[in-house]
Write a protein that holds these residues in place. Sequence first.
Motif, PDB file in Angstrom:
ATOM      1  N   GLN A   1      13.119 -49.248  22.199  1.00  0.00           N
ATOM      2  CA  GLN A   1      12.118 -48.184  22.095  1.00  0.00           C
ATOM      3  C   GLN A   1      10.845 -48.519  22.863  1.00  0.00           C
ATOM      4  OE1 GLN A   1      12.102 -44.879  20.792  1.00  0.00           O
ATOM      5  NE2 GLN A   1      14.260 -45.366  21.122  1.00  0.00           N
TER       6      GLN A   1
ATOM      7  N   ALA B   1       8.672 -43.602  16.963  1.00  0.00           N
ATOM      8  CA  ALA B   1       9.304 -43.299  18.241  1.00  0.00           C
ATOM      9  C   ALA B   1       9.796 -41.856  18.212  1.00  0.00           C
ATOM     10  CB  ALA B   1      10.466 -44.247  18.488  1.00  0.00           C
TER      11      ALA B   1
ATOM     12  N   ASP C   1       9.335 -45.264  24.491  1.00  0.00           N
ATOM     13  CA  ASP C   1      10.186 -44.246  23.857  1.00  0.00           C
ATOM     14  C   ASP C   1      11.631 -44.347  24.322  1.00  0.00           C
ATOM     15  OD1 ASP C   1       8.350 -42.993  22.116  1.00  0.00           O
ATOM     16  OD2 ASP C   1       7.513 -41.836  23.771  1.00  0.00           O
TER      17      ASP C   1
END
Length: 103
Positions: A21, A53, A90
Amino acid sequence: MHFSDLSPERQHLVRKMREIQFGTIENVCVCSGVPVMGTNTKIVRDLAFNKQAQASEKGEDYLLKPQIESMFDQFHKIRDGTAADIRIQDGLPVRMHIIEEKQ
């Protein structure tokens, strides 16, 4: 391009980015345009407290985001070298430093 269109090595890298992430993947070997995570590859995770996230695609097959396609295009152009670091936000690559092999 879809996830299922990728080679096993590329699928592994995409899965790892989604898992991380936020952070960096260091020392990814690029051999003939293919990313290879080996024993020298390191994962550095960025931890942000009270931040979630974004939701990622569900399932095993999905359309790849442009950032992932751009990263693989760069690997293809480089052919042989090392991704010194791939910055992940992300679950997507946002920046990469490349060490090119001498020709």
